[in-house]
Design a protein around this motif. Structure first.
Motif, PDB file in Angstrom:
ATOM      1  N   ALA A 187       0.882  -1.271  -0.239  1.00 49.84           N
ATOM      2  CA  ALA A 187      -0.080   0.014  -0.223  1.00 49.84           C
ATOM      3  C   ALA A 187       0.941   1.052   0.079  1.00 49.84           C
ATOM      4  O   ALA A 187       0.561   2.403  -0.701  1.00 49.84           O
ATOM      5  CB  ALA A 187      -1.062   0.206   1.213  1.00 49.84           C
ATOM      6  N   GLU A 188       2.200   1.418   0.864  1.00 47.74           N
ATOM      7  CA  GLU A 188       2.801   2.352   0.568  1.00 47.74           C
ATOM      8  C   GLU A 188       3.403   2.648  -0.782  1.00 47.74           C
ATOM      9  O   GLU A 188       3.475   3.549  -1.027  1.00 47.74           O
ATOM     10  CB  GLU A 188       4.144   2.279   1.772  1.00 47.74           C
ATOM     11  CG  GLU A 188       3.657   2.470   3.125  1.00 47.74           C
ATOM     12  CD  GLU A 188       4.720   1.973   4.011  1.00 47.74           C
ATOM     13  OE1 GLU A 188       5.786   1.414   3.574  1.00 47.74           O
ATOM     14  OE2 GLU A 188       4.776   2.606   5.346  1.00 47.74           O
ATOM     15  N   ARG A 189       3.702   1.412  -1.489  1.00 48.88           N
ATOM     16  CA  ARG A 189       4.323   1.760  -2.831  1.00 48.88           C
ATOM     17  C   ARG A 189       3.190   2.221  -3.896  1.00 48.88           C
ATOM     18  O   ARG A 189       3.557   2.969  -4.491  1.00 48.88           O
ATOM     19  CB  ARG A 189       4.694   0.342  -3.366  1.00 48.88           C
ATOM     20  CG  ARG A 189       5.775  -0.370  -2.943  1.00 48.88           C
ATOM     21  CD  ARG A 189       6.554  -1.216  -4.023  1.00 48.88           C
ATOM     22  NE  ARG A 189       5.684  -2.343  -4.182  1.00 48.88           N
ATOM     23  CZ  ARG A 189       6.074  -3.260  -5.237  1.00 48.88           C
ATOM     24  NH1 ARG A 189       6.884  -2.958  -5.976  1.00 48.88           N
ATOM     25  NH2 ARG A 189       5.047  -4.178  -5.589  1.00 48.88           N
ATOM     26  N   LEU A 190       1.806   1.900  -3.618  1.00 50.95           N
ATOM     27  CA  LEU A 190       0.906   2.390  -4.268  1.00 50.95           C
ATOM     28  C   LEU A 190       0.499   3.770  -4.079  1.00 50.95           C
ATOM     29  O   LEU A 190       0.027   4.568  -4.818  1.00 50.95           O
ATOM     30  CB  LEU A 190      -0.347   1.307  -3.896  1.00 50.95           C
ATOM     31  CG  LEU A 190      -1.451   1.564  -4.894  1.00 50.95           C
ATOM     32  CD1 LEU A 190      -1.232   1.421  -6.316  1.00 50.95           C
ATOM     33  CD2 LEU A 190      -2.790   0.536  -4.518  1.00 50.95           C
ATOM     34  N   GLN A 191       0.663   4.082  -2.632  1.00 48.12           N
ATOM     35  CA  GLN A 191       0.030   5.364  -2.217  1.00 48.12           C
ATOM     36  C   GLN A 191       0.652   6.439  -2.849  1.00 48.12           C
ATOM     37  O   GLN A 191       0.146   7.425  -3.447  1.00 48.12           O
ATOM     38  CB  GLN A 191       0.344   5.499  -0.641  1.00 48.12           C
ATOM     39  CG  GLN A 191       0.008   6.857   0.058  1.00 48.12           C
ATOM     40  CD  GLN A 191      -1.700   7.060   0.096  1.00 48.12           C
ATOM     41  OE1 GLN A 191      -2.185   5.900  -0.020  1.00 48.12           O
ATOM     42  NE2 GLN A 191      -1.962   8.001   0.422  1.00 48.12           N
ATOM     43  N   SER A 192       1.912   6.394  -2.773  1.00 47.17           N
ATOM     44  CA  SER A 192       3.100   7.435  -3.614  1.00 47.17           C
ATOM     45  C   SER A 192       2.394   7.640  -4.932  1.00 47.17           C
ATOM     46  O   SER A 192       2.332   8.749  -5.748  1.00 47.17           O
ATOM     47  CB  SER A 192       4.270   7.224  -3.633  1.00 47.17           C
ATOM     48  OG  SER A 192       4.784   6.035  -4.304  1.00 47.17           O
ATOM     49  N   LEU A 193       1.925   6.403  -5.563  1.00 48.76           N
ATOM     50  CA  LEU A 193       1.536   6.654  -7.126  1.00 48.76           C
ATOM     51  C   LEU A 193       0.431   7.251  -7.432  1.00 48.76           C
ATOM     52  O   LEU A 193      -0.041   7.853  -8.272  1.00 48.76           O
ATOM     53  CB  LEU A 193       1.696   5.066  -7.776  1.00 48.76           C
ATOM     54  CG  LEU A 193       3.189   4.716  -7.767  1.00 48.76           C
ATOM     55  CD1 LEU A 193       3.032   3.223  -8.185  1.00 48.76           C
ATOM     56  CD2 LEU A 193       4.044   5.342  -8.546  1.00 48.76           C
ATOM     57  N   GLU A 207       6.193   2.685 -13.391  1.00 51.74           N
ATOM     58  CA  GLU A 207       5.212   3.040 -12.498  1.00 51.74           C
ATOM     59  C   GLU A 207       3.875   2.298 -12.467  1.00 51.74           C
ATOM     60  O   GLU A 207       3.286   1.931 -11.568  1.00 51.74           O
ATOM     61  CB  GLU A 207       5.087   4.380 -12.318  1.00 51.74           C
ATOM     62  CG  GLU A 207       6.375   5.305 -11.548  1.00 51.74           C
ATOM     63  CD  GLU A 207       6.249   6.587 -11.949  1.00 51.74           C
ATOM     64  OE1 GLU A 207       6.984   7.379 -10.759  1.00 51.74           O
ATOM     65  OE2 GLU A 207       5.644   7.145 -12.717  1.00 51.74           O
ATOM     66  N   GLN A 208       3.319   2.263 -13.693  1.00 52.48           N
ATOM     67  CA  GLN A 208       2.209   1.581 -14.084  1.00 52.48           C
ATOM     68  C   GLN A 208       2.144  -0.010 -13.718  1.00 52.48           C
ATOM     69  O   GLN A 208       1.672  -0.553 -12.961  1.00 52.48           O
ATOM     70  CB  GLN A 208       1.851   1.719 -15.515  1.00 52.48           C
ATOM     71  CG  GLN A 208       1.447   3.126 -15.864  1.00 52.48           C
ATOM     72  CD  GLN A 208       1.032   3.316 -17.470  1.00 52.48           C
ATOM     73  OE1 GLN A 208       1.251   2.617 -18.199  1.00 52.48           O
ATOM     74  NE2 GLN A 208       0.380   4.375 -17.843  1.00 52.48           N
ATOM     75  N   LYS A 209       3.542  -0.477 -13.965  1.00 53.89           N
ATOM     76  CA  LYS A 209       3.611  -1.798 -13.831  1.00 53.89           C
ATOM     77  C   LYS A 209       3.626  -2.135 -12.192  1.00 53.89           C
ATOM     78  O   LYS A 209       3.258  -2.978 -11.684  1.00 53.89           O
ATOM     79  CB  LYS A 209       4.724  -2.410 -14.582  1.00 53.89           C
ATOM     80  CG  LYS A 209       5.036  -3.723 -14.305  1.00 53.89           C
ATOM     81  CD  LYS A 209       6.111  -4.375 -14.902  1.00 53.89           C
ATOM     82  CE  LYS A 209       6.489  -5.968 -14.838  1.00 53.89           C
ATOM     83  NZ  LYS A 209       7.578  -6.438 -15.724  1.00 53.89           N
ATOM     84  N   THR A 210       4.283  -1.288 -11.581  1.00 52.56           N
ATOM     85  CA  THR A 210       4.507  -1.383 -10.056  1.00 52.56           C
ATOM     86  C   THR A 210       3.119  -1.295  -9.403  1.00 52.56           C
ATOM     87  O   THR A 210       2.839  -2.071  -8.561  1.00 52.56           O
ATOM     88  CB  THR A 210       5.531  -0.019  -9.657  1.00 52.56           C
ATOM     89  OG1 THR A 210       6.654  -0.164 -10.205  1.00 52.56           O
ATOM     90  CG2 THR A 210       5.494  -0.215  -7.937  1.00 52.56           C
ATOM     91  N   ALA A 211       2.388  -0.314  -9.986  1.00 55.40           N
ATOM     92  CA  ALA A 211       0.862   0.012  -9.401  1.00 55.40           C
ATOM     93  C   ALA A 211       0.268  -1.253  -9.741  1.00 55.40           C
ATOM     94  O   ALA A 211      -0.667  -1.839  -8.567  1.00 55.40           O
ATOM     95  CB  ALA A 211       0.337   0.992  -9.898  1.00 55.40           C
ATOM     96  N   GLN A 212       0.244  -1.868 -10.749  1.00 60.88           N
ATOM     97  CA  GLN A 212      -0.532  -3.128 -11.062  1.00 60.88           C
ATOM     98  C   GLN A 212      -0.460  -4.144 -10.173  1.00 60.88           C
ATOM     99  O   GLN A 212      -0.837  -4.928  -9.671  1.00 60.88           O
ATOM    100  CB  GLN A 212      -0.324  -3.548 -12.517  1.00 60.88           C
ATOM    101  CG  GLN A 212      -1.084  -2.433 -13.537  1.00 60.88           C
ATOM    102  CD  GLN A 212      -0.772  -2.826 -14.930  1.00 60.88           C
ATOM    103  OE1 GLN A 212       0.117  -3.600 -15.270  1.00 60.88           O
ATOM    104  NE2 GLN A 212      -1.303  -2.143 -15.865  1.00 60.88           N
ATOM    105  N   ILE A 213       1.095  -4.354 -10.008  1.00 60.76           N
ATOM    106  CA  ILE A 213       1.637  -5.459  -9.210  1.00 60.76           C
ATOM    107  C   ILE A 213       1.333  -5.406  -7.765  1.00 60.76           C
ATOM    108  O   ILE A 213       0.668  -6.132  -7.035  1.00 60.76           O
ATOM    109  CB  ILE A 213       3.300  -5.472  -9.350  1.00 60.76           C
ATOM    110  CG1 ILE A 213       3.792  -6.063 -10.576  1.00 60.76           C
ATOM    111  CG2 ILE A 213       3.709  -6.403  -8.113  1.00 60.76           C
ATOM    112  CD1 ILE A 213       5.188  -6.070 -10.935  1.00 60.76           C
TER     113      ILE A 213
END
Length: 453
Positions: A187-193, A207-213
């Protein structure tokens, strides 16, 4: 194929000095086949390289893992067992030869999942394989399926009489705590995005790939939590817990470890039983802690003593160090303030909730609900009052992204709030345009931008 054996035979005939050339030639041919997914052809050469020159390249083990998974999938009986054992050996030898490029937790989890999936060994042996992953490298024991299997096997052992109920509770707590850690990380990874998107910036492809993962991982962990709670079932109901702890209370009332375990179980189920009060008080006297303070807060709240409950909850929040547990306490405080109409105070604690655990989507839902409830009071004209619903919708959408269990409800609520917000014709009539900022007044005190309609 004949040409390959001639090349290999020639290399061997050159003597010991041909070792490097032999490995290079065999490996090169095997890697080419593996890359082309010609796994049957790659199998023997890769096994040879692993045996004769395991330190040649990490790629040997990476390709051999793919090959053996293919062989396992397409085999049966003794042949399948043979390939499973070879894959286990491959994992172990990779860790032995390339420890700096291999995570123990990943390897031990992969081995345990092989045994679990294909029912290799006894239930005890399969559980011990997962326990090894947890004990040896908890940080990298992150597989949702592995975490579920770790608990599932313990439940099966308890059902067969080989473990006590307390053992089930201990592993449940262990697994849920690990899932909380992983959810916070994702969630912390996702929050910044999400914040970057909210600011109107586009995400890079990476970043899109990171958010999807991150979103997929959150979805997987949410599914595991649901499965764990289903598996725990009636074992953790108050009707079963109270008799278990009541019979031992007098003998254990000065045993801090026992009191902590009993308190945690009864607190998790909100068991409003006199025993819960006795255990909580005994624990708080012997060793004041976040858990005991929280439990006393629950009891005070159940008795209608809201002010006293908040005192205990705030004490618990100060004492608590675990982010997930701290978030739970903040959420409970926020809910108390919301129920009493103190929306600004409630929002403060809901924001503390998501700061402690960014995947706590219900906190965002409650903020949105309070904003929607205040829409008629927090605008200086009809347009700005309705604009509050855009802001509420943003919070709801965020809730659905950080907590996938809320996504269906979040999608419906976003649509409902956007339906109450100004429409395209209203924006035009007001002389405004997409992207323009609207300042929301009163206790909300936030800015919302007109979306592209």
């Amino acid at each position: 194929m004949k040409a390959r054996f001639i090349v290999l035979l020639s290399a061997v005939m050159l003597g010991s000095g041909a070792y490097a050339q032999d490995c290079t030639t065999t490996a090169a041919l095997a890697y080419d086949d593996a890359k082309a997914k010609n796994y049957d052809a790659a199998y023997e050469p890769l096994m040879t390289v692993k045996k004769d020159c395991p330190d040649y390249s990490l790629a040997t083990f990476q390709y051999l893992e793919r090959v053996l998974k293919y062989k396992i999938e397409n085999a049966s009986g003794d042949e399948k067992t043979k390939y499973i054992n070879e894959l286990v050996d491959t994992y172990k030898e990779r860790l032995q030869n390339y420890p700096e490029k291999t995570k123990k937790g990943d390897v031990y989890t992969d081995i345990a999942l092989l045994k679990f999936t294909h029912k290799i060994g006894s239930t005890e042996e399969r559980w011990e394989a997962f326990d090894k992953a947890y004990v040896e490298d908890k940080e990298n024991f992150t597989s949702p399926k592995g975490l579920y299997a770790y608990f599932d096997l313990m439940v099966n052992m308890q059902d067969s009489g080989d473990r006590e109920l307390q053992d089930v509770f201990d592993i449940y707590d262990r697994v849920m705590s690990k899932i909380d850690e992983e959810e916070i990380y994702e969630a912390e990874r996702l929050q910044s995005l999400i914040e970057k998107q909210d600011a109107g910036e586009d995400l890079t492809s990476k970043e899109q790939k990171t958010a999807q993962i991150a979103e997929q991982r959150l979805t997987n962990f949410n599914a595991v939590k649901g499965a764990l709670n289903t598996k725990l079932g009636v074992r953790a109901d108050c009707d079963n817990l109270v008799p278990i702890y009541e019979k031992d209370f007098e003998a254990k009332k000065e045993d801090v470890a026992w009191l902590k375990n009993a308190n945690a179980r009864l607190s998790a189920k909100d068991c409003e039983d006199p025993l819960f009060f006795k255990i909580s008080e005994a624990l708080h006297e012997l060793e004041p802690s976040a858990a005991s303070a929280y439990s006393l807060g629950q009891l005070a709240e159940a008795d209608g003593e809201r002010a006293k409950a908040l005192e205990y909850y705030n004490e618990a929040a100060e004492l608590e160090e675990d982010p997930a547990d701290k978030a739970k306490i903040y959420y409970r405080i926020g809910k108390n303030y919301q129920n009493s109409g103190s929306f600004s105070q409630a929002r403060n604690f809901y924001k503390k909730t998501v700061n402690a655990k960014p995947s706590y989507g219900r906190a965002y839902l409650n903020i949105a609900s309070m904003y929607a409830e205040s829409a008629n009071s927090c605008g200086d004209n009809a347009f700005n009052k309705r604009a509050v619903y855009w802001l509420a919708a943003e919070y709801v959408a965020k809730a659905g992204r950080v907590d996938p269990s809320l996504s269906k409800h979040a999608n419906a609520t976003v649509a409902a709030y956007n339906g109450r917000a100004p429409q395209k014709a209203d924006v035009f009539q007001e002389g405004k345009k997409a992207g323009e900022a609207i300042q929301i007044g009163c206790w909300i005190g936030e800015t919302v931008r007109i979306p592209q309609l």
